[in-house]
Design an enzyme around this catalytic site. Structure first.
Site, PDB file in Angstrom:
ATOM      1  N   LEU A  67       0.859  -1.185   0.000  1.00  0.00           N
ATOM      2  CA  LEU A  67       0.000   0.000   0.000  1.00  0.00           C
ATOM      3  C   LEU A  67       0.896   1.235   0.000  1.00  0.00           C
ATOM      4  CD1 LEU A  67      -3.236   0.575   2.052  1.00  0.00           C
ATOM      5  CD2 LEU A  67      -1.580   2.424   1.741  1.00  0.00           C
ATOM      6  N   ASP A 123      -8.664  12.717  -0.232  1.00  0.00           N
ATOM      7  CA  ASP A 123      -7.903  13.911   0.119  1.00  0.00           C
ATOM      8  C   ASP A 123      -7.546  13.812   1.598  1.00  0.00           C
ATOM      9  OD1 ASP A 123      -6.860  16.388   0.643  1.00  0.00           O
ATOM     10  OD2 ASP A 123      -8.428  17.513  -0.414  1.00  0.00           O
ATOM     11  N   ASN A 150       4.119   7.745   2.154  1.00  0.00           N
ATOM     12  CA  ASN A 150       4.817   8.710   1.302  1.00  0.00           C
ATOM     13  C   ASN A 150       4.096  10.048   1.184  1.00  0.00           C
ATOM     14  OD1 ASN A 150       6.693   9.556  -1.003  1.00  0.00           O
ATOM     15  ND2 ASN A 150       4.694   9.537  -2.031  1.00  0.00           N
ATOM     16  N   TYR A 217       6.318  22.632   8.533  1.00  0.00           N
ATOM     17  CA  TYR A 217       6.749  21.425   7.823  1.00  0.00           C
ATOM     18  C   TYR A 217       7.877  20.734   8.573  1.00  0.00           C
ATOM     19  CZ  TYR A 217       8.958  18.547   4.227  1.00  0.00           C
ATOM     20  OH  TYR A 217       9.533  17.499   3.541  1.00  0.00           O
ATOM     21  N   LYS A 221       7.783  16.860  10.216  1.00  0.00           N
ATOM     22  CA  LYS A 221       8.711  15.779   9.876  1.00  0.00           C
ATOM     23  C   LYS A 221       9.509  15.320  11.096  1.00  0.00           C
ATOM     24  CE  LYS A 221       7.779  15.220   5.510  1.00  0.00           C
ATOM     25  NZ  LYS A 221       7.308  13.923   4.948  1.00  0.00           N
ATOM     26  N   THR A 252      11.132  16.514  -7.426  1.00  0.00           N
ATOM     27  CA  THR A 252       9.700  16.257  -7.341  1.00  0.00           C
ATOM     28  C   THR A 252       8.945  17.574  -7.427  1.00  0.00           C
ATOM     29  OG1 THR A 252       9.655  16.451  -4.923  1.00  0.00           O
ATOM     30  CG2 THR A 252      10.075  14.258  -5.846  1.00  0.00           C
TER      31      THR A 252
END
EC number: 1.1.1.330
Length: 341
Positions: A67, A123, A150, A217, A221, A252
């Site tokens: 998955l 979402d 991910n 952010y 993390k 990316t």
């Protein structure tokens, strides 16, 4: 008192046993101080360039399911393609159904009925119970042996925390933190019952090295790093291996970098390194259940951690300066674009 250094050709002429012991102690500390960085250097080079990681089949045979969240683009898409090539069926989860359909069609076209693909569009920012219930139904009865956490979101541009839009701040926490927790809590009970499984959570240098102007952010993390390491210790006795995967920049949509370099791999290069180094720490020496697998990222992580410190004033200042510069350039570009309209 015997001179314990005599076998190494070092003799200390001192009648006082205390003096001899003190000198011997200082010499041993000196030798250890010299040996420690040498040993660390050897370890990181072996981990990054020589020693293989664990085989994926350790966690589940080919034909079981993987998955992947955030599966339709970038690193997630590359994980899907790579795991399909290795013989794993796929559950692809992302926001846009059309992208999922396109990726599913590509995989089916290449591998035919050998690789089964299921998709779920949701979402993660909305944190809807209905979406997670749909995921629970989708994986019910499936042998999900691999989970790739991910999905992630960063700021649109570097921004001071006091100016961060509330919705952007909320979305980052919901996607990076809450979504990862909820998906993992759905998938791992099955792994525990089968006594095998692999959970890889994509982290970021932003979580290891405090990053001004990406404060929310960076904090999200850092949360994933602590949570993943704690979870890994909990699940290890049950045969489930959990690893937090650290990285610097990759080409990316999130990084907004298009050109590869020695320091910036493309998604395929990064995923290949990740899957080939499972169980190896790479540049994350001394950090439990954590890997920085891509070679240049690993060397950077190891050097900064060992010689400067993850949270040192120098590292934080350099990070702030870099992101202040990125912000200035982004604002100038926005001004130019606005004038063109």
């Amino acid at each position: 008192m015997a001179n314990i250094l005599e076998p190494f050709g070092i003799r200390i002429d001192a009648d006082n046993s205390f003096v001899q012991a003190a000198v011997t102690g200082f010499l041993l500390v000196g030798i250890a101080s010299f040996a420690a960085p040498l040993i660390s250097t050897i370890r990181v080079l072996l981990s990054l360039f020589v020693l293989p990681g664990k085989s994926l089949t350790t966690f589940g045979p080919r034909g079981t399911w993987a998955l992947i969240t955030g599966a339709s683009d970038g690193i997630g898409k590359e994980f899907a393609l790579s795991l399909a090539a290795k013989g794993y069926n796929l559950i692809l989860v992302s926001r846009t159904q059309s992208k999922l359909d396109s990726l599913s069609a590509d995989i089916t076209s290449k591998y035919g009925p050998k690789i089964a693909v299921k998709t779920l569009a949701m979402d993660f920012a909305l944190n809807k119970d209905a979406d997670y219930n749909n995921m629970k139904k989708l994986i019910e009865g499936l042998d999900v042996s691999i989970l790739i956490n991910n999905v992630g979101l960063s700021h649109s541009i570097p921004v001071p925390f006091t100016e961060t839009p509330k919705q952007e701040m909320t979305d980052i926490i919901m996607i990076n933190c809450m979504a990862t927790l909820r998906v993992t809590q759905l998938v791992t009970p099955g792994m525990v019952s089968r006594k095998r499984g692999l959970v890889l959570t994509m982290a970021s240098f932003g979580g290891f090295f405090p990053t001004p102007l990406l404060a929310t952010y960076s904090g999200s993390k850092a949360f994933l790093q602590q949570w993943s390491t704690a979870l890994a210790s909990e699940l290890e006795p049950h045969g489930v291996y959990v690893q937090c995967v650290q990285s610097h920049l990759v080409t990316t949509a999130m990084s907004k970098i298009r050109k590869t370099s020695a320091l910036v791999p493309n998604p395929k290069q990064f995923v290949d390194a990740t899957l080939s180094k499972i169980g190896r720490s790479g540049g994350a020496q001394g950090v439990a259940f954590t890997s920085t697998p891509y070679w240049s990222h690993g060397l950077m992580h190891w050097f900064l951690s060992r010689f400067l410190g993850e949270r040192s004033e120098t590292v934080v200042k350099v990070n702030r300066g870099m992101h202040e510069n990125i912000r200035r350039r982004a604002l100038r570009k926005a001004e130019r674009d606005a004038k063109k309209q």
